[in-house]
Design an enzyme around this catalytic site. Sequence first.
Site, PDB file in Angstrom:
ATOM      1  N   LYS A 210      42.421  37.030  38.970  1.00  0.00           N
ATOM      2  CA  LYS A 210      43.251  37.021  37.758  1.00  0.00           C
ATOM      3  C   LYS A 210      44.742  36.852  38.057  1.00  0.00           C
ATOM      4  O   LYS A 210      45.455  36.208  37.291  1.00  0.00           O
ATOM      5  CB  LYS A 210      43.030  38.288  36.923  1.00  0.00           C
TER       6      LYS A 210
ATOM      7  N   LYS B 168      45.243  39.926  33.326  1.00  0.00           N
ATOM      8  CA  LYS B 168      44.045  39.616  32.528  1.00  0.00           C
ATOM      9  C   LYS B 168      44.434  39.252  31.091  1.00  0.00           C
ATOM     10  O   LYS B 168      43.881  38.337  30.492  1.00  0.00           O
ATOM     11  CB  LYS B 168      43.091  40.826  32.546  1.00  0.00           C
TER      12      LYS B 168
ATOM     13  N   VAL C 140      32.375  42.151  45.928  1.00  0.00           N
ATOM     14  CA  VAL C 140      31.867  41.179  44.955  1.00  0.00           C
ATOM     15  C   VAL C 140      31.128  40.048  45.666  1.00  0.00           C
ATOM     16  O   VAL C 140      30.001  39.685  45.296  1.00  0.00           O
ATOM     17  CB  VAL C 140      33.026  40.619  44.085  1.00  0.00           C
TER      18      VAL C 140
HETATM   19  N1  HSE Z   1      41.502  46.783  40.054  1.00  0.00           N
HETATM   20  C1  HSE Z   1      40.738  46.285  38.954  1.00  0.00           C
HETATM   21  C2  HSE Z   1      40.437  47.453  37.994  1.00  0.00           C
HETATM   22  C3  HSE Z   1      39.468  45.670  39.440  1.00  0.00           C
HETATM   23  O1  HSE Z   1      40.636  48.614  38.349  1.00  0.00           O
HETATM   24  O2  HSE Z   1      40.024  47.206  36.876  1.00  0.00           O
HETATM   25  C4  HSE Z   1      38.921  44.616  38.549  1.00  0.00           C
HETATM   26  O3  HSE Z   1      39.834  43.654  38.202  1.00  0.00           O
END
Ligand code: HSE
Length: 433
Positions: free
Chosen positions: A109, A210, A17
């Site tokens: 997150k 999340k 990222v």
């Molecule tokens: N490990 C996370 C996923 C990456 O697979 O969605 C993004 O948060």
Amino acid sequence: MNKIKVLNICVAGLGNVGAALVSYITSKKEEIKKKSQLEINIVGVSAKNKSKKRNCDISSFPWFDNALDLLSVNNCDVLIELIGQEKDLSYELVKTALEKKLHVVTGNKAMLALYGGELFKIAEKNDVLLLYEAAVAGGIPIIKLIKNNLFLNKIKKISGILNGTTNYILSKMQEDNLSFDEVLKIAKSKGYTSDKESDLDIGGLDAAHKLTILSTLAFGSEIDFSLNETTGINNITIEDIKFANQLGYRIKLISETSLIDGKINAVTCPRLIPKFNPIANVNGPLNAVNIETDQLQNLFLEGEGAGGKATASSIISDLYEIASNTSISSLGFSSLNLKKYLKFEHHNIESNYYVRIMTKDLPGVLSKITSYFNESKISIEKILQIPDNKEIIPIIISTHRIKSKKLMNAITKIQSLSFVMQKISIIQINQDI
Ligand code: HSE
């Protein structure tokens, strides 16, 4: 003519990222300036290893071995935290940056779900923003949508697929008839997850982190990870995926938050979703979010939930928000107005269930099993006994709506029967997502 606004940023963490972000800002600098009157300058970068091969050129930026030293770069306006530790350096860096009155952008997150309560208060006290569009559903602009566009709607429910790795695993098992372990290996080789992350992904915790953020945005609840009820996909087998398919369903790891009787019902668990539902057709590493409000029945968004470019897109939108100098705070709500909510106990919800019982093929097995369902007053909707030339055969049952507590009473008794040969598989069936 509008005056050009300059934003000086430091980037901590140059993984996928971070590298995509640096590459985008470097290559689109003039385009960004022309379109938005915003000049973004990178005034410091830090990562574990300076000489690692990356998809971006960092040679013209000041390098810092220790990310905490970025906080001494005197013209820095925004610290971007992409290290991604749950606490430790990520937390120290973000907390200190906010205390030094720097805006912070993060995709972390886990840190926000566990320590966000404190960090958002520090941001507010210091009159800076702590933004996190990249932390939920990668490139899907879900945070700004809730915080800006839907802020004055009354949100009833947010549900969706918030983890790309598990969605990839479940879709690939289905498509290629592969076992969980086989697909997990492929997911790792494709970089969707790693040895370090996979427990969080597969165990449902990444999605629950999340969902914690979404619960706060939707209901103004204090950030409280302990409100989540979480089950991962560890126990989903290729057999379950095949039988679900025969019954007209796909298995998906669904996260859902709503208020029931004034309590937060935040649940992440695998569910059988009817094939005609759009969410059942979100495949591969994609994410999707469905929002129901008093004004909107179903607002459905689907897109890349992870990956360098998609996540960098969200970080850039946060930089634009900071530069736009809006009066909207980091969470939409003042953190002083967040309310403490209790957890709704999910086992009190009635739902349909899928049950797979692996038994010896003997006379009387079916009647014994159904007698326990009958005794617990559980109404069976469908029952399939799949003929096979094997000694152990599956009996698949779908129930009418029932509280899980009641179902578990019957299952515990059935599990102890001598002809039941494996752990009974139970998955919630969702008709109404
Ligand atoms: N490990 C996370 C996923 C990456 O697979 O969605 C993004 O948060």
